[in-house]
Scaffold this active site. Structure first.
Site, PDB file in Angstrom:
ATOM      1  N   LYS A   1      39.220  50.280  42.393  1.00  0.00           N
ATOM      2  CA  LYS A   1      39.639  49.149  43.205  1.00  0.00           C
ATOM      3  C   LYS A   1      40.484  49.685  44.345  1.00  0.00           C
ATOM      4  O   LYS A   1      41.153  50.711  44.235  1.00  0.00           O
ATOM      5  CB  LYS A   1      40.411  48.112  42.397  1.00  0.00           C
ATOM      6  CG  LYS A   1      41.785  48.505  41.888  1.00  0.00           C
ATOM      7  CD  LYS A   1      42.947  48.455  42.870  1.00  0.00           C
ATOM      8  CE  LYS A   1      43.050  47.148  43.600  1.00  0.00           C
ATOM      9  NZ  LYS A   1      44.184  47.193  44.595  1.00  0.00           N
TER      10      LYS A   1
ATOM     11  N   THR B   1      47.102  52.185  47.061  1.00  0.00           N
ATOM     12  CA  THR B   1      46.881  51.126  46.085  1.00  0.00           C
ATOM     13  C   THR B   1      45.462  51.267  45.632  1.00  0.00           C
ATOM     14  O   THR B   1      44.578  50.563  46.063  1.00  0.00           O
ATOM     15  CB  THR B   1      47.131  49.737  46.657  1.00  0.00           C
ATOM     16  OG1 THR B   1      48.475  49.661  47.062  1.00  0.00           O
ATOM     17  CG2 THR B   1      46.960  48.686  45.591  1.00  0.00           C
TER      18      THR B   1
END
Length: 441
Positions: free
Chosen positions: A204, A215
């Protein structure tokens, strides 16, 4: 070059990335099952909890991971590091991931929550230190333990784990935040002795992506038997040439984790660093990780272009990577690509301020810079700088054709050695600002 209204219209047209990059079927490693649930942590009610579980008992599993270099490491990063340090990567049988809340910068209570989640999984597995934990989402907020813990327990109590394609795809969905499509790939490979094995990867990430990860969560699972030390070496090398060679916006997060589990469900000799198969498997894992990492860039927040920055003929890989990273993180280069402006000066500037280990890697009289077509159109290469000399008669029409493509390569030939690094990035658009300006709302 001013961004015209027509360019803005073009950028606003949504590419159907789901149709382009999400598989419709897959092959998955033996002995792994997954489960997902919508716990209510995400405001939109989407899936936000995922679990990978090793159910193979024929031999001990191995685990490895590479973590963020951000100084403010999130609680799940610290807890997972502890697990690997205590176990040496042996007998780790599960990964628990939540999305919607990063459990980062949450102090001792955040560590307590991450350990409790791991403890719930461990209790159900009947083992200690058998679970890695990951979180992604908003920084600075505590996990909704009243939602996550009961949901996690329920998955084990009801034996909700499955190994079909839709379940694996749901796992990719469950870890998404600003992603526009779930990132799942899987492939079969063969060892030299004919033994077939499988790799499955899930990731992701769409923003806060830069080298040394951001992230970004990812995991690769395989049914090969690999020792923990060999697996760690393999993953470290693969990450250096994949997830550490991507950039969306140059921001580095608190939660990055790339992990790998090998459960040994395939009946073949255990692979260690000295095995004949080690180099082959390492190469295959690296190429597989590159495919997975590239999906993150293709989903760059608001992006309209996928850009390969290829730096070749450098003195060493490290300096090739430093230059490629410098170009890929340049806001001026990225906005020029969005504006379809053949501004080679910005590329040269980014090369010039790259913090090289060896200044001899760069010779201003040997450098060549080109745009390269990624389709079959001709001429394939448009030279911008040749042996340090800017080309003043650039074919602007051809430059416009190349820069209008969704996939583009920037080629930099340093001419000082023989090492090469490929880096992947995207353009920077108005939509990126919109997405990140509204993130918490």
């Amino acid at each position: 070059m001013k961004v015209t209204f027509s360019l803005m219209q073009k950028a606003s047209k949504q590419i159907d990335k789901f149709a382009l990059y999400v598989p419709k079927s897959g092959v998955f490693p033996k002995g792994f099952k997954v489960a997902t649930q919508a716990t209510g942590v995400k405001k939109n009610g989407n899936l936000d909890l995922g679990i990978i579980r090793n159910v193979n008992t024929s031999r001990p599993s191995s685990a490895a991971a590479v973590f963020t270099t951000n100084k403010f490491k999130a609680a799940p990063v610290l807890v997972s590091k502890e697990v690997l340090e205590v176990t040496g990567g042996e007998n780790v049988d599960a990964i628990v991931v939540n999305s919607g809340c990063a459990n980062a910068v949450t102090g001792e209570v955040g560590l307590k929550d991450a350990r409790e989640i791991a403890g719930v999984a461990n209790q159900n597995l009947g083992k200690q230190n058998a679970t890695l934990v990951m979180s992604t989402g908003v920084i600075g907020q505590r996990l909704s333990m009243d939602k996550i813990v009961p949901a996690l327990s329920q998955q084990f109590e009801t034996n909700a784990f499955k190994d079909d394609f839709e379940s694996w795809l749901n796992l990719a969905r469950a870890i998404s935040t600003t992603d526009t499509f779930p990132k799942l790939i899987s492939s079969n490979f063969k060892l030299a002795n004919g033994t077939e094995y499988t790799l499955t990867g899930i990731a992701k990430g769409a923003g806060m992506i830069c080298p040394n990860m951001a992230t970004l969560l990812g995991f690769i699972v395989t049914d090969l038997p690999i020792t923990p030390s060999a697996l760690q070496k393999m993953l470290r090398s693969a990450t250096d040439r994949s997830f550490n060679c991507i950039s969306v916006d140059g921001d580095m997060s608190t939660n990055d984790t790339i992990s790998m589990l090998a459960n040994g469900a395939v009946d073949t000799a255990v692979i260690d660093e000295n095995s004949q198969d080690f180099v082959q498997v390492q190469t295959q894992v690296t190429e597989f990780a590159q495919r997975l990492a590239q999906l993150v860039v293709r989903d760059g927040e608001g992006s309209t272009k996928f850009v390969t920055v290829n730096v070749k003929n450098a003195l060493n890989f490290k300096d090739a990577k430093i230059i490629a990273e410098s170009i890929s993180n340049s806001m001026l280069v990225k906005t020029a690509l969005y504006g379809q402006d053949a501004n080679w000066g910005r590329i040269l500037c980014a090369i010039g301020y790259a913090k090289l280990d060896n200044l001899q890697s760069l010779d201003d009289k040997k450098i060549n810079v080109s745009f390269v077509a990624t389709d079959n159109s001709e001429p394939k290469e448009l030279k911008l700088i040749v042996d340090g000399v800017p080309q003043l008669d650039i074919d602007e029409a051809r430059a416009s054709e190349l820069l209008a493509q969704q996939d583009l390569e920037v080629l930099v030939d340093l001419g000082t050695g023989s090492e090469e690094c490929q880096f992947w990035t995207c353009d920077l658009t108005h939509e990126y600002v919109t997405i990140n300006g509204d993130y918490r709302s």
